[in-house]
Scaffold this motif. Structure first.
Motif, mmCIF file in Angstrom:
data_model
loop_
_atom_site.group_PDB
_atom_site.id
_atom_site.type_symbol
_atom_site.label_atom_id
_atom_site.label_comp_id
_atom_site.label_asym_id
_atom_site.label_seq_id
_atom_site.Cartn_x
_atom_site.Cartn_y
_atom_site.Cartn_z
ATOM 1 N N ASP A 12 2.386 15.000 -5.849
ATOM 2 C CA ASP A 12 2.889 14.276 -4.678
ATOM 3 C C ASP A 12 2.623 15.143 -3.466
ATOM 4 O O ASP A 12 1.884 16.130 -3.561
ATOM 5 C CB ASP A 12 4.360 13.854 -4.843
ATOM 6 C CG ASP A 12 5.321 15.023 -4.964
ATOM 7 O OD1 ASP A 12 4.924 16.166 -4.669
ATOM 8 O OD2 ASP A 12 6.473 14.795 -5.373
ATOM 9 N N SER A 13 3.219 14.801 -2.326
ATOM 10 C CA SER A 13 2.868 15.549 -1.114
ATOM 11 C C SER A 13 3.424 16.973 -1.127
ATOM 12 O O SER A 13 3.066 17.782 -0.282
ATOM 13 C CB SER A 13 3.348 14.792 0.126
ATOM 14 O OG SER A 13 4.686 14.418 -0.044
ATOM 15 N N ASN A 29 -8.041 5.040 -1.670
ATOM 16 C CA ASN A 29 -9.124 4.638 -0.778
ATOM 17 C C ASN A 29 -9.746 5.870 -0.137
ATOM 18 O O ASN A 29 -9.038 6.661 0.488
ATOM 19 C CB ASN A 29 -8.579 3.700 0.305
ATOM 20 C CG ASN A 29 -8.372 2.302 -0.242
ATOM 21 O OD1 ASN A 29 -9.236 1.765 -0.938
ATOM 22 N ND2 ASN A 29 -7.212 1.712 0.036
ATOM 23 N N CYS A 50 -5.908 9.558 -6.936
ATOM 24 C CA CYS A 50 -5.135 8.316 -6.721
ATOM 25 C C CYS A 50 -4.038 8.482 -5.669
ATOM 26 O O CYS A 50 -3.072 7.713 -5.675
ATOM 27 C CB CYS A 50 -4.482 7.885 -8.035
ATOM 28 S SG CYS A 50 -5.641 7.400 -9.317
ATOM 29 N N GLY A 76 -9.252 6.147 -7.340
ATOM 30 C CA GLY A 76 -8.163 5.172 -7.358
ATOM 31 C C GLY A 76 -7.630 4.935 -5.959
ATOM 32 O O GLY A 76 -7.309 3.811 -5.571
ATOM 33 N N ASP A 133 0.898 -1.158 0.000
ATOM 34 C CA ASP A 133 0.000 0.000 0.000
ATOM 35 C C ASP A 133 0.938 1.210 0.000
ATOM 36 O O ASP A 133 2.108 1.076 -0.425
ATOM 37 C CB ASP A 133 -0.922 -0.014 1.240
ATOM 38 C CG ASP A 133 -2.048 1.015 1.167
ATOM 39 O OD1 ASP A 133 -2.988 0.816 0.389
ATOM 40 O OD2 ASP A 133 -1.972 2.050 1.867
ATOM 41 N N GLY A 165 2.306 7.749 -7.214
ATOM 42 C CA GLY A 165 2.785 6.461 -6.716
ATOM 43 C C GLY A 165 2.308 5.349 -7.627
ATOM 44 O O GLY A 165 1.960 5.575 -8.794
ATOM 45 N N ASN A 166 2.259 4.158 -7.066
ATOM 46 C CA ASN A 166 1.903 2.977 -7.855
ATOM 47 C C ASN A 166 0.553 3.129 -8.568
ATOM 48 O O ASN A 166 0.455 2.906 -9.786
ATOM 49 C CB ASN A 166 1.888 1.758 -6.919
ATOM 50 C CG ASN A 166 1.414 0.514 -7.613
ATOM 51 O OD1 ASN A 166 0.220 0.264 -7.705
ATOM 52 N ND2 ASN A 166 2.330 -0.251 -8.158
ATOM 53 N N ASN A 180 -11.089 0.514 -7.386
ATOM 54 C CA ASN A 180 -9.674 0.143 -7.206
ATOM 55 C C ASN A 180 -9.488 -1.311 -6.761
ATOM 56 O O ASN A 180 -8.418 -1.689 -6.289
ATOM 57 C CB ASN A 180 -8.940 1.139 -6.290
ATOM 58 C CG ASN A 180 -9.313 1.011 -4.826
ATOM 59 O OD1 ASN A 180 -9.863 0.007 -4.398
ATOM 60 N ND2 ASN A 180 -8.995 2.038 -4.043
ATOM 61 N N ARG A 184 0.871 -7.502 -11.461
ATOM 62 C CA ARG A 184 0.421 -7.012 -10.145
ATOM 63 C C ARG A 184 0.776 -5.536 -9.949
ATOM 64 O O ARG A 184 -0.052 -4.755 -9.473
ATOM 65 C CB ARG A 184 0.989 -7.877 -8.989
ATOM 66 C CG ARG A 184 0.608 -7.341 -7.581
ATOM 67 C CD ARG A 184 -0.884 -7.298 -7.360
ATOM 68 N NE ARG A 184 -1.338 -6.622 -6.146
ATOM 69 C CZ ARG A 184 -1.634 -5.332 -6.044
ATOM 70 N NH1 ARG A 184 -1.494 -4.523 -7.078
ATOM 71 N NH2 ARG A 184 -2.092 -4.830 -4.913
HETATM 72 P P1 NDP Z 1 2.317 5.085 -3.124
HETATM 73 O O1 NDP Z 1 3.045 5.157 -1.848
HETATM 74 O O2 NDP Z 1 2.920 4.342 -4.248
HETATM 75 O O3 NDP Z 1 1.943 6.559 -3.636
HETATM 76 C C1 NDP Z 1 1.205 7.444 -2.850
HETATM 77 C C2 NDP Z 1 1.151 8.778 -3.568
HETATM 78 O O4 NDP Z 1 0.284 9.652 -2.840
HETATM 79 C C3 NDP Z 1 2.483 9.480 -3.641
HETATM 80 O O5 NDP Z 1 2.500 10.269 -4.795
HETATM 81 C C4 NDP Z 1 2.479 10.363 -2.385
HETATM 82 O O6 NDP Z 1 3.337 11.500 -2.500
HETATM 83 C C5 NDP Z 1 1.033 10.776 -2.354
HETATM 84 N N1 NDP Z 1 0.608 11.034 -0.967
HETATM 85 C C6 NDP Z 1 0.629 10.174 0.092
HETATM 86 N N2 NDP Z 1 0.157 10.774 1.201
HETATM 87 C C7 NDP Z 1 -0.162 12.020 0.836
HETATM 88 C C8 NDP Z 1 -0.716 13.118 1.512
HETATM 89 N N3 NDP Z 1 -1.042 13.042 2.823
HETATM 90 N N4 NDP Z 1 -0.922 14.269 0.817
HETATM 91 C C9 NDP Z 1 -0.615 14.329 -0.521
HETATM 92 N N5 NDP Z 1 -0.090 13.311 -1.225
HETATM 93 C C10 NDP Z 1 0.115 12.176 -0.564
HETATM 94 O O7 NDP Z 1 0.867 4.482 -2.760
HETATM 95 P P2 NDP Z 1 -0.154 3.741 -3.701
HETATM 96 O O8 NDP Z 1 -0.151 4.370 -5.047
HETATM 97 O O9 NDP Z 1 0.056 2.287 -3.571
HETATM 98 O O10 NDP Z 1 -1.546 4.057 -2.961
HETATM 99 C C11 NDP Z 1 -2.293 5.248 -3.241
HETATM 100 C C12 NDP Z 1 -3.721 5.061 -2.748
HETATM 101 O O11 NDP Z 1 -4.318 3.934 -3.395
HETATM 102 C C13 NDP Z 1 -3.869 4.784 -1.257
HETATM 103 O O12 NDP Z 1 -5.098 5.332 -0.817
HETATM 104 C C14 NDP Z 1 -3.963 3.265 -1.192
HETATM 105 O O13 NDP Z 1 -4.604 2.806 -0.025
HETATM 106 C C15 NDP Z 1 -4.794 3.005 -2.434
HETATM 107 N N6 NDP Z 1 -4.717 1.660 -2.975
HETATM 108 C C16 NDP Z 1 -3.514 1.124 -3.354
HETATM 109 C C17 NDP Z 1 -3.466 -0.131 -3.912
HETATM 110 C C18 NDP Z 1 -2.204 -0.716 -4.465
HETATM 111 O O14 NDP Z 1 -2.290 -1.765 -5.114
HETATM 112 N N7 NDP Z 1 -1.051 -0.111 -4.267
HETATM 113 C C19 NDP Z 1 -4.695 -0.975 -4.022
HETATM 114 C C20 NDP Z 1 -5.901 -0.278 -3.682
HETATM 115 C C21 NDP Z 1 -5.892 0.964 -3.140
HETATM 116 P P3 NDP Z 1 4.892 11.429 -1.991
HETATM 117 O O15 NDP Z 1 5.619 10.688 -3.075
HETATM 118 O O16 NDP Z 1 5.309 12.842 -1.847
HETATM 119 O O17 NDP Z 1 4.830 10.697 -0.694
#
Ligand code: NDP
Length: 451
Positions: A262-263, A352, A325, A350, A166, A240-241, A377, A205
């Motif tokens: 991103d953040s 949660n 996402c 995308g 995650d 992210g992913n 998702n 995956r």
């Molecule tokens: P990653 O860690 O790969 O990416 C998260 C992204 O969101 C990054 O770009 C991050 O920025 C940004 N981010 C995280 N927290 C914050 C915040 N508080 N404010 C702004 N940006 C933020 O995570 P995933 O892509 O895997 O997951 C993203 C979402 O999708 C989550 O809600 C996760 O629960 C959900 N999800 C993921 C699945 C998966 O297969 N991976 C499956 C189903 C749902 P930075 O790089 O600066 O940290």
């Protein structure tokens, strides 16, 4: 007072409080399943709601590890095993400083219904730590993962509980966690999904959640007789992913995804985001998005500090389709108003619970097609289940086979939620459709399995 309000009142005074994400998620689900609860008394007779909102167990443990300066660091580790009525507990691990037991309860609760919607045999769980992999060396991440798994391995197993990735947990972290699990147990079984392909992972995956999100949007647009995504401007948050593979699949379908974030800020590239560059910046170099401008000088980068008050950057860009996402509650009321004013037709979640309840209501009221996360998702966990099948049978499926099965799964889910919404008199409300369809299957299993 009916059972739904009764349960919400009880939760208010229990340890979750009313302001957290867990209460928010439970309230949304319980309120939306009322047409089912009112039409079939068996759920009240078996106290299903009261039973569903309490996790089977919550495990919390200490994770001590040595940083590169030989200083001892301590983090909290968690696993919330919520419900296994339909199959082994299944859900990701999140490593992020914001992680606490409330966030993991919200994610675990949502996971029960999402996994149910896939039609595959999986229960719901979630876990993680307040450890922040950002800025840590590979050695530090490995030491942390080793220490985390020293404790977690006691509670998981390929027929018991199968964690995945995650936020903050990608192939690198899954590799270290799985390596440690094997050292401790000497067992090569599919106890984690999201493993790299060369030691037991499934092809596709990494792409599954993002690709699934786009397949889902495509299906919903077709079912609602709206224009396809080809040639349309799309906005995506996160990098992210999930975000990266959403952008990649949008491009495959001829759409023009113009943002990512991103953040620290967001990029607006009106010719369409260069996904290969994005992968290099985020997956390989783990840098801030700002460096995108070194290659594309005409793109725009806006820092979080410069966002308009109470808005989240990317949602101010006009688009046909929006794909949040990144993380929970990142699309708020003002963002929804901006999207509506700019003519958005579909919002597909995308991440949660990225859309706040107020924003969801506005979008629905204004006739925007709203595709909720637990349906949209679910492709990630569906392919995780395919990874479990491959591990159990010691087989490898081709990319094409997994992709086809993913597309079938997303199609099936979209049809299911559209039909369910119709059947229960809440046509076009796909939050209700997803919650009712997901809940019904778990609830019926709980009744059949006894107390
Ligand atoms: P990653 O860690 O790969 O990416 C998260 C992204 O969101 C990054 O770009 C991050 O920025 C940004 N981010 C995280 N927290 C914050 C915040 N508080 N404010 C702004 N940006 C933020 O995570 P995933 O892509 O895997 O997951 C993203 C979402 O999708 C989550 O809600 C996760 O629960 C959900 N999800 C993921 C699945 C998966 O297969 N991976 C499956 C189903 C749902 P930075 O790089 O600066 O940290």
């Amino acid at each position: 007072m009916n059972m739904i309000q009764d349960t919400l009142e009880h939760l208010k005074f229990s340890n979750c409080g009313t302001d957290g994400t867990f209460f928010q998620a439970v309230k949304e689900v319980l309120e939306s399943i009322s047409p089912l609860i009112e039409s079939d008394k068996k759920y009240q007779e078996h106290s299903i709601i009261k039973r569903l909102v309490v996790p089977d167990r919550q495990i919390q443990f200490k994770v001590s590890w040595l940083d590169d300066n030989n200083q001892i660091q301590v983090n909290n580790g968690y696993r919330v095993q919520f419900n296994n009525a339909l199959g082994p507990y299944k859900g990701g691990l999140r490593f992020h400083p914001s992680v606490n037991s409330g966030i993991l309860k919200f994610l675990g609760f949502e996971q029960i219904l999402k996994n149910s919607l896939t039609g595959l045999p999986m229960g719901g769980a979630k876990g993680g730590s307040d450890f922040d992999p950002k800025g840590k060396s590979d050695t530090e991440v490995m030491k942390f993962c080793r220490s985390f798994m020293m404790e977690l391995h006691k509670y998981i197993g390929s027929r018991i509980d199968v964690p995945a990735g995650d936020i903050g947990v990608g192939a690198r972290e899954i590799g270290y966690l799985y390596g440690t699990y094997k050292q401790i147990t000497s067992s090569y079984d599919g106890v984690l999904t999201g493993k790299p392909f060369f030691f037991g992972g499934s092809l596709m995956r990494p792409e599954a959640t993002g690709y699934g999100v786009v397949y889902f949007a495509k299906e919903m647009l077709e079912l609602e007789h709206k224009k396809s995504l080809a040639g349309q401007i799309c906005t995506v948050s996160g990098s992210g992913n999930v975000a990266i593979y959403t952008i990649e699949k949008l491009k495959h379908l001829g759409a023009i995804p113009v943002t990512c974030s991103d953040s620290k800020g967001y990029i607006y590239d009106k010719r369409g985001v260069d996904v290969e560059l994005l992968k290099e910046i985020k997956f390989e170099k783990r840098l801030s998005l700002e460096v995108y401008l070194e290659t594309y000088k005409s793109a725009v980068y806006v820092k979080v500090e410069d966002y308009e008050e109470d808005t989240h950057g990317v949602w101010s860009i006009p688009c046909y389709a929006a794909f949040p996402c990144a993380t929970q509650n990142e699309l708020t009321l003002n963002d929804a108003k901006n999207l509506v004013a700019n003519g958005v037709e579909i919002v597909t979640e995308g991440a949660n619970m990225p859309t706040t309840p107020e924003a969801t209501l506005i979008l629905q009221k204004e006739g925007v097609l709203f595709a909720p996360a637990k349906a949209a998702n679910a492709g990630g966990v569906a392919v995780s289940s395919f990874e479990m099948s491959q591990n159990a049978s010691m087989q490898r499926w081709s990319f094409e086979k997994v992709d086809l099965k993913l597309q079938e799964t997303m199609k099936q889910i979209s049809k299911k939620i559209v039909l369910t919404a119709k059947d229960y008199g809440v046509e076009r409300n796909y939050v209700h459709g997803a919650n009712i369809a997901g809940f019904k299957k778990v609830a019926d299993a709980m009744i059949a399995e006894g107390i």
